[in-house]
Structure formats: C-alpha cells, structure tokens
Design an enzyme around this catalytic site. Structure first.
Site, PDB file in Angstrom:
ATOM      1  N   HIS A 128       0.960  -1.148   0.094  1.00  0.00           N
ATOM      2  CA  HIS A 128       0.031   0.026  -0.023  1.00  0.00           C
ATOM      3  C   HIS A 128       0.901   1.384  -0.022  1.00  0.00           C
ATOM      4  CE1 HIS A 128       0.536   1.637   4.040  1.00  0.00           C
ATOM      5  NE2 HIS A 128       0.635   0.430   4.393  1.00  0.00           N
ATOM      6  N   CYS A 129       0.221   2.468  -0.692  1.00  0.00           N
ATOM      7  CA  CYS A 129       0.909   3.615  -0.483  1.00  0.00           C
ATOM      8  C   CYS A 129       0.026   4.402   0.378  1.00  0.00           C
ATOM      9  CB  CYS A 129       1.416   4.370  -1.627  1.00  0.00           C
ATOM     10  SG  CYS A 129       0.110   3.961  -3.146  1.00  0.00           S
TER      11      CYS A 129
END
Length: 671
Positions: free
Chosen positions: A585-586
């Site tokens: 994830h970012c």
C-alpha cells in the site's frame, strides 16, 4: 454440443481412433475420442495412455455398470454430498463440490461413492466448455468431523481425476480444513508432484472467493448461488438415458452445458441483481442471466499468448484455460517439461504489449523517448475501467474509502469475513488481489489504512495469512496525512480481536523495517509480520533523481523477507511456493503501489525468461486494481528501472539515455 476442431486436431482424432482400433479396444465414438485428446492437448500417445488408465480405473473400482435409479446408488446421489454447480469460475472451469459432513464412510462403500462422483462427472463432461476449461474441485470440510473423513477415498478420487479421467483438474480447494486434517493431508501431498501441489489450496470460507467468484458459489460457502441438486440429478438422468438409447454411455447426443453466466442472486450488501438484466461478472465483463442454470450459450475460448520460440516475439493463439502442465499422478511425470513449448499461463502477468529482451526494451524506450512513453501511458489511462465498483459505492462503505475517486473493483476485491452478522457491509475493505509472475493473487493492493479501518486491515492480514506488508509512503507528506499509524512503533496495540506487538525496528537509509507479532486474542495464535516502509518515494512521483537502485534494493529485501517467512511456515503452508499474498500500500494504493508491483513482476520474468513486458504488465495490474500506475512519470520510471536492473545484473553492458529527455524543439533542430 460437438467441439469444433482444426484440421490438425481432426487428424489427431483419426489417429487416436485408429490406435484404439488396432489395440483391439471396443468401438469408441468421435465425441469420446475428443474428450481424451482435449485432456492431453491432442497428443495422441498421451491420450491413448489416458484412455488405458481410465479403462483400468473403471474396471478396478467397479465403475463399469451403473444403476442410478436403484439403491444404493440412488440414495447416494440424493445425499447431495457431491454435485456440479450450475456456474463456472472466471476461467470457464466447471465447479464440483464434495461436502464432507454429508459423507459417512461406515454407511457406504468406496465403489458406490465413486460411482456417484463419476456418474455426475460423465454428465458434466458432455459440455464442450468443460472439456476445454477443466474442473475445479471444492472439498468443503465445514463442520465435518474425523468420522466424515476417508483418506483412502480421497486418494482414489484425486488419483482418478489426475491420471484416469478425461477432465483437466484445474484446482483443488480444501475449505475450512480442521486441525486434525493437517497430518493426513501432509501425507496425501507426498503422492503428487510439486506443480500439482501448487494447485491444491487450503482456504477459509472468506478466502474461497479469491479462487471462485462469489456469484458462482453456493450459500453454504458464502456465495450467492442457490443450486438445485434435484434439477441437476434430473439432467444427469436425461444424459444417462439418452446415452443408453443411443447405445453408448458416453458421447450423448445432447450436451450438458454448465452456464458461464451466473444465475440470479439474492441481494448482497444492498445490491439486487435482477434475473432479467445483465450483471458484472468476475472478469469485469457483462454476464447475461440465463433463465435455466443448465442450458445457455457456451462462452468462446479465452484468448492468451504463447511463445513462438523467439524470446523477443510472441504470437497470439486461442487456447483453453486449462492449457497447463498435465501431471500423471501415478508416475509424477511433468509432460510439458519435455514435450511442450513455453507458454504463458493464466497465472503469468501478460497484456497487450510484447515481451522484449533487455536490449530490445532499451532500443524501444530510446526510440519513443520520454514523451513517447508518456503518450503510450496516456493511451492506457484513457481506457474505461475494467470492472464495476458497486460494493465500494455502497453508502455503508463510502466512509471506508480514503479517497472518493479511488475505489476497488468488485471482481477482484478482497472479501473479509462478515464481522457483524447484521451488517453485510462488514466484509468490505478497499483492497484488491493482483496476480504476480506465474502466481495468482500474489499481492493485495490496498489504501493506507484509516483509523476507522485499522481493525479491518489487520483482519485482512490475518484471514489472508499474509506475512509481509510493504508500505511505500510516509504517514505525513507535505503537511498532509497520507496514512494512519496503524502499527505500533513500540509496545502493543489492539484492534478488534487482534493485537499487534512491535518486536524490533531497524532504520535503514531508504527504509524502516519493523518486526511485528500479530496475535488472535480469540485463539491465542500468533504470527510474525515483517513490515517494510520505503521512506524516500514522493507522492505522485518517483524516487529522487529517477534512480532505481534504492527501490531495487528495497524490492530485494521484500523478496528475502517473503521467502524467509514462507520457509519458516514449513508444512503449515500448502499454497503457492512463493507464499501467501504480500500486502502493498501507499496512500491511495494505486500509484507507488502499482509501480512496485510492476517492477516485481517484470523483474521476476526477466530473471526467469530473459524478457520483460512493462506495458503488458501495467495493463494487467490496472485490470485488477483500478488506476494503478497513477502518473506518467511512474510509467516511465518502470521502464528505466527494469533497464537499470538489467545493467546491474549483466543483461546489458550499459544504457545510453542521450536525447531521452529532449523536447519537441530539440528534435526539430536535430532534424
């Protein structure tokens, strides 16, 4: 329904029938011959061997004479312990379900149980689609006890399906396996080769939807389908009587066709699919609802690619979704190792681009230059979404999305267990499965967790058995919160029934690595979690100066962590050899996250085959996680990074980028 054959396949069919005739076998119909040839990719010798094994198995197990309308077989069929569902998985494979808690070994014999299985499989295999696409076998152990389990019967069924029956066994899904099953299953796995083991998955009920669309699963397995077993048995009866009337028990005139189109479903999470309208299927395309679950138009063959022998070029062809290695379970031989040319499987990330050797990839990038690659990216980005977002748009789920314009596809979303029985939306999280290199669901792409979704995030980690989390953002960037502090920097944090404890934190030049322990407070079971945060990647951009080396070093670190964590599981892990899904994830879960995935897939393929397909990989990732690779510079960076890696590993001596960033004016002057 007869299978349409090419001229070469017609010749193979004639050769197969001639071979049987010369061996003194009984008269066999063309339709039967085609079944065996399809199961062995029209290799006449292998199909003939399968025929011999099939005949021997039927004689040995007493499967030559059936009395389906008389007891005990009639009662066995009516138990519903084994059935074929009136729907298919995303690849077009038929779905067979064996419900373990309905099986009582003391009350029946292996012969009668196997007769019940084969009688129904024979009817299902009348479908040309099933002959092409194969079979998914679901072994449902929900609420089963040790007294329901018959090890010898399980081995006989698996052995028959892989070496003595003309159907391609695509996958075996063991659902909700109890603890006592681990020991016999470990022994059972010794009888199959590694490539077949990779098709055997032990999954929880929520994880099942990662393999089979929810709309194609019965309610007992958390799906939307309500199959009518009595109607299915009636169809089997018609197939059987038609075969008797025509003087044979195979190759009946009227093919049974399991619908590729999902039957009308009950409301789920507030979405009502009307039986007279279209609905979105597992692959994001419209699916027409058939009035009868047992009669519908067959679907066309899926389209894929295969190599023509030149690693720098590819040719298109039509194949069935079961075009994988065929394993003879009795000998352990992998047929395709010696006899098949390399082929891109469904597990491999490939798309509309061409796989290129590093030198060709460099030449292409230099020819297009930065603005050409940007234009190519804009063409990809301009395409409409590859699916729907119904669940993400439900009122109860809107607040769980960090960004209103970054939603997750329905067809590839991660479905959580329903935490609240009174809240159907409690199965939602903004996350999608994405395939890796020759690995289905290798990754889970998700947004940076919100405080209100911390518990959902850790529940996903637990239910998906993930051991590695990759974070490519800082918690705060440019004065804005990009991701919540969902893991403890020190001490312990509790989210629902899961506790997260920080064991150690190591600061590196470009990354922070935290070793965590995730504990289920309901069962007291604990698992180690590796959490890697890359700290030098700006939002909407690429690492500083476009240098890929730090990102490549971080990627290598992630791979080592995943390999070590999977190795530590030992026999506890029976899925793909590369381990459970890696969660990436970012902030939004599309830009830096998509770039990271693209690099991993491309570099894995480069290492394995000496070629890479950046464009095709981006297209495939975007088809599973909408809007992945968010900015043109990220698309360009993927090309530069793959080439930089090729230089680092000796695939290229050097890479000259002179003129790569020239603008239009500079081009005009040079001309």
């Amino acid at each position: 329904m007869a299978v349409a054959l090419s001229p070469d396949q017609e010749l193979a069919t004639k050769a197969f029938l001639d071979a049987l005739s010369e061996s003194g076998a009984a008269c066999v119909s063309r339709a039967t011959a085609v079944k065996f040839l399809l199961a062995r990719k029209f290799d006449v010798a292998r199909a003939h061997a399968l025929w011999r094994q099939h005949e021997a198995t039927r004689r040995r197990e007493g499967l030559t004479k059936f009395e389906p309308f008389e007891d005990p077989l009639k009662s066995e069929l009516e138990t519903g312990k084994f059935t074929i569902l009136p729907a298919r998985d995303a690849t077009g494979a038929a779905i067979a379900v064996f419900t373990a808690n309905k099986h009582f070994p003391a009350q029946t014999t292996h012969q009668i149980t196997l007769q019940g299985v084969v009688y129904q499989l024979d009817a299902a295999l009348q479908s040309a689609d099933t002959q092409r696409a194969g079979l998914v076998f679901v072994y449902d152990m929900t609420d089963s006890k040790y007294t329901n389990f018959d090890y010898e019967l399980s081995q006989k069924i698996l052995t028959m399906l892989k070496g003595g029956y003309p159907a391609k066994l695509k996958k075996v899904l063991i659902v909700t396996a109890p603890l006592w099953f681990k020991a016999p299953f470990r022994i059972l796995r010794l009888f199959v080769r590694e490539k077949l083991r990779e098709r055997v998955h032990t999954v929880s009920a929520p994880q099942l939807s990662a393999h089979v669309p929810r709309a194609a699963l019965p309610a007992q397995l958390g799906g939307l389908l309500q199959p009518d077993h009595a109607a299915w048995l009636e169809h089997c009866r018609l197939c059987y009587t038609a075969a008797l009337q025509s003087g044979k028990l195979e190759g009946a005139a009227d093919d049974y066709v399991i619908t590729n189109h999902i039957p009308p479903a009950k409301p789920q999470n507030g979405i009502i699919h009307n039986g007279s309208s279209d609905m979105s299927g597992d692959n994001g395309t419209a699916m027409h609802i058939s009035e009868s679950p047992y009669t519908c138009e067959p679907s066309p063959l899926r389209h894929t690619h295969s190599y023509n022998g030149d690693t720098n070029s590819m040719k298109s062809r039509h194949i069935n979704s079961g075009d994988e290695d065929d394993l003879d379970i009795s000998t352990g031989r992998t047929w395709s190792d010696a006899e098949q040319s390399p082929a891109l499987s469904d597990d491999e990330c490939s798309g509309g681009g061409a796989a290129l050797a590093p030198a060709a990839l460099l030449a292409r990038a230099r020819a297009l230059r930065r603005r050409g690659l940007v234009a190519e990216y804009e063409e990809i980005r301009a395409r409409p979404p590859a699916g729907t977002f119904h669940h993400a748009k439900l009122p109860a789920n809107l607040a769980k999305n960090r960004y209103t314009d970054v939603l997750c596809y329905d067809h590839s979303r991660v479905v959580l267990s329903q935490a609240d029985p009174n809240d159907p939306s409690s199965d939602y999280i903004n996350a999608n499965y994405v395939d890796g290199y020759k690995q289905k669901n290798a990754f889970i792409c998700t947004q940076g967790p919100l405080p209100k979704t911390y518990a959902d995030f850790w529940r996903m980690v637990w239910e998906q058995h993930s051991l590695v989390i990759v974070m490519t953002t800082r918690a705060v960037e440019r004065g804005r919160v990009k991701c919540g502090q969902y893991w403890p920097a020190a001490g312990r944090a509790v989210h629902g029934h899961l506790a997260v404890t920080a064991r150690s934190v190591v600061q590196r030049e470009h990354a922070t690595v935290s070793l965590l322990t995730l504990t289920n407070l309901q069962t007291n079971e604990s698992r180690p979690i590796w959490h890697g945060q890359y700290t030098c990647w700006p939002d909407y951009g690429v690492p500083g100066g476009g240098r890929a080396a730090p990102v490549l070093e971080f990627l290598a670190m992630v791979r080592r962590a995943q390999a070590d964590a999977t190795a530590q599981l030992g026999d506890k892990w029976v899925g793909h050899s590369r381990g459970p899904p890696i969660i990436v994830h970012c902030s939004a879960g599309i830009g830096r996250t998509g770039t990271f995935l693209t690099l991993d897939i491309c570099l894995s393929r480069l290492e394995a085959e000496g070629v890479a397909d950046v464009r095709g990989t981006v297209e495939r990732v975007r088809a599973q996680r909408a809007h992945s690779i968010q900015m043109p510079d990220q698309y360009v960076f993927c090309h530069l990074a793959v080439i930089e890696y090729a230089v680092m590993q000796g695939y290229l001596e050097s890479a000259d980028w002179t003129g790569f960033d020239d603008d239009d004016e500079a081009d005009a002057e040079s001309e």
